[in-house]
Design an enzyme around this catalytic site. Structure first.
Site, short mmCIF file in Angstrom:
data_model
loop_
_atom_site.label_atom_id
_atom_site.label_comp_id
_atom_site.label_asym_id
_atom_site.label_seq_id
_atom_site.Cartn_x
_atom_site.Cartn_y
_atom_site.Cartn_z
N LYS A 166 -5.44 6.41 -3.32
CA LYS A 166 -6.60 5.85 -4.02
C LYS A 166 -6.35 4.45 -4.57
O LYS A 166 -7.30 3.70 -4.82
CB LYS A 166 -7.03 6.78 -5.15
CG LYS A 166 -7.69 8.07 -4.69
CD LYS A 166 -9.11 7.81 -4.19
CE LYS A 166 -9.85 9.11 -3.98
NZ LYS A 166 -11.26 8.88 -3.59
N SER A 425 -2.20 12.89 1.43
CA SER A 425 -2.93 11.89 0.67
C SER A 425 -2.64 11.89 -0.83
O SER A 425 -3.04 10.97 -1.52
CB SER A 425 -4.44 12.08 0.88
OG SER A 425 -4.84 13.39 0.53
#
Length: 634
Positions: A166, A425
């Site tokens: 992110k 992720s």
């Protein structure tokens, strides 16, 4: 002309070597008297195509010479990073400078029929991410490769400074804001990982940030936001899910005139996440793959960004999105051909728990993504375990979606000998959740309810029919002199090349029944896995008992709020609760319901506002929790 082409490159007039990311910068003379000199970047590790991109006409005055940057390097805003195309197996990676900075680029034309890959390629190449993010390794996973019969590569985004991808989109968006916008401050809504990216970006850019997070956000993520942002960041816990938190964030934008840093539905955020695809293709030539990339999907920012880059550079590579089955907003939207808002979302994969995906992310994914895969909570837990066994990393549930989806896709399509990439992720796992993950991660475990005669030697005979398989659970309590009810868990084993664990499980069941042991499979029985295995042996037989299983979002004080909502006029005959570190608190309640009370009971339960399921006819309840079992269902 905006096309891939092979151009002669004159000898360089200046050279700088930069270690991170590994690029060689060359200043070369102009190719034409009408154009300025070129600043090009060359990957020293492998050859790829020259990329020719449109540049603005040179100004009338002679252009000033380019100033070469020295380490540490981030790809400048005016430099298009190295591109690897599928035709580029044998030449040097070169990208030519464009005068368009990310702030200068026009917003994507949503109404246009133009391929989103063409719209976003320049944005991704120009993305400002490397001041805050690092180029993560594309790591071969030997254990997963052997298990799945394919060459498995893990794109280790869990190794970012905030342990999640992110940071790329957050910094790219915030660094493109004007100074007066940064001075006014930013606001973001996030389940945790985007919040950490915004917090770190705010500290690096010297601006204030307000982060709105759902109440159920794991403590590790809340604390990390404060740590990364320091005194410039304010954390607000609001709402039971992302959408309720987003409403509060939009209110702050309107009232305090702050800039919103959306976690996924923003072109700058999408472009920042798209740099992951750029790095993957730069590591892999057309000859060594990858054949497919499996990408976690919540709101769709990373999936859209990777799809835009990959389909613009090497369209033969499949891009496959992976969602939790109880939060599959992109899957439902692509199926319906429009953005769909889900009624409810599961919270286990909290980093991807989004009711409504982005409008822009849907537009891109609907056009470019090859397939979508949904996975269950147990499959996610298994992926966390498999990733740990291979890379010694404990992924968070959303971070393991790529691995879970890859495994399911391989099994469904019987793939062999392919090169496949899974994005790991994020690794912001709340430690208390490991208890639940450990319990649910063993996909090889099967569970049986077995009735055996209560006489000497029965247990030994039962065990001999299961041995040499590994027995993982054995629950029993004396009930009568005639029979005993046992809950048994074990791991079936394939006996040959063409045999499977399911085949072996069926052999065990058949052997038990032939030996006079009545049994039935409860491997997928939720009551058995969550409650029954801990209550087996505790029997009673109250009159008019009805049994209900309740779920409520797990957060501090959640159990107290649930208890306060119960009607104390009810006679509670059974109550079982255990905090697993899961997304939901799970309670099993027995309520005595006579004829008069029974008429109003269902209406009263609905008023509680919690999802519930009646389990009075569940065979596990009737076998293990009643004094006189009244039959069971096969």
């Amino acid at each position: 002309e905006g096309r891939f082409s092979r151009l002669p490159v004159p000898p360089p007039v200046g050279v700088r070597c930069c270690p991170s990311p590994p690029l060689l910068l060359l200043a070369v003379p102009s190719l034409s008297p009408r154009t300025p000199p070129l600043l090009v970047s060359v990957s020293p590790r492998r050859p790829v195509d020259v990329v020719s991109v449109p540049v603005r006409p040179a100004p009338p005055a002679p252009p000033a010479p380019f100033a070469l940057r020295t380490a540490p390097l981030r790809p400048p805003a005016r430099l298009l990073s190295a591109v690897a195309s599928s035709r580029a197996a044998s030449t040097a990676a070169v990208a030519i400078e464009s005068d368009d900075s990310p702030a200068d680029l026009p917003p994507p034309d949503i109404s246009s029929s133009r391929n989103p890959a063409e719209e976003y390629l320049g944005r991704i190449l120009n993305a400002r991410v490397y001041d805050a993010a690092v180029e993560t390794p594309l790591q071969r996973a030997p254990v997963l490769s052997g298990l799945m019969g394919n060459s498995v590569l893990l794109k280790r985004e869990d190794l970012q400074p905030v342990f999640s991808f992110k940071i790329r989109g957050a910094y790219n968006k915030m660094s493109s804001l004007a100074p007066d916008q940064l001075a006014q401050g930013v606001v973001a809504c996030s389940a945790g990982n985007h919040a950490q990216g915004v917090a770190l970006s705010a500290r690096m850019l010297g601006c204030n940030a307000t982060i709105v997070m759902p109440l159920a956000t794991p403590a590790i993520k809340v604390n990390a936001v404060a740590q990364h942002g320091g005194p410039t960041v304010r954390v607000v816990l609001h709402g039971n899910n992302y959408d309720e938190s987003a409403a509060e964030a939009h209110r702050l934008v309107e009232e305090e005139n702050m800039s919103l840093v959306h976690p996924f539905d923003d072109p700058a955020v999408i472009a920042g996440q798209g740099t992951i695809g750029m790095e993957i293709l730069r590591e892999c030539t057309a000859s060594d793959g990858p054949d497919a990339i499996f990408v976690c999907c919540g709101g769709g920012g990373m999936l859209a960004g990777i799809a835009a880059y990959v389909k613009g550079v090497r369209p033969s590579v499949k891009v496959i999105g992976v969602e939790a089955a109880d939060a599959a907003g992109m899957t439902a939207s692509i199926r319906e051909g429009r953005v769909v808002t889900l009624d409810n979302v599961g919270l286990f994969a909290d980093g991807a728990a989004v009711k409504t995906i982005g409008t822009e992310t849907f537009r891109i994914c609907n056009r470019l993504v090859d397939d979508m895969v949904t996975v269950s909570t147990d499959q996610i837990c298994e992926a966390i375990k498999l990733s740990y066994n291979d890379a010694r990393v404990i992924l968070e549930p959303a971070g393991a979606l790529g691995v879970a989806g890859m495994k399911k896709y391989i099994e469904t399509h019987e793939l062999q000998g392919r090169t496949l990439v899974a994005i790991t992720s994020g690794a912001n796992m709340d430690f208390s959740r490991l208890r639940f993950v450990s319990e649910r991660s063993d996909a090889s475990e099967r569970m049986l309810a077995i009735t055996i005669p209560e006489n000497p030697g029965s247990f030994r005979r039962l065990y001999s029919l299961v041995w040499p398989r590994n027995v993982t659970e054995f629950s029993y309590r004396f009930e009568s002199r005639e029979r005993a009810d046992v809950m048994l868990s074990f791991q079936p084993k394939a006996q040959g090349e063409n045999d499977t664990a399911d085949d072996d499980f069926r052999r065990v069941v058949s052997s038990l029944r032939k030996s006079g042991f009545d049994c039935y499979d409860i491997s997928e029985n939720e009551l058995a896995k969550v409650h029954g295995r801990h209550l087996a042996g505790g029997r009673s037989n109250p009159d008019n008992e009805r049994v209900f299983r309740f779920n409520f979002p797990e957060s501090p004080g959640a159990l107290k709020r649930f208890l306060n909502s119960l009607d104390f006029h009810w006679n509670i005959t059974m109550f079982h609760y255990r905090n697993h570190g899961d997304d939901y608190g799970r309670v099993l309640v027995g309520i005595q319901s006579d004829v008069e009370c029974g008429k109003n009971l269902n209406a009263a339960l609905k008023k509680l506002g919690y999802p519930y399921f009646e389990e009075t006819d569940n065979p596990v309840y009737r076998t293990f929790l009643l004094k006189e079992p009244k039959g069971r269902r096969d």
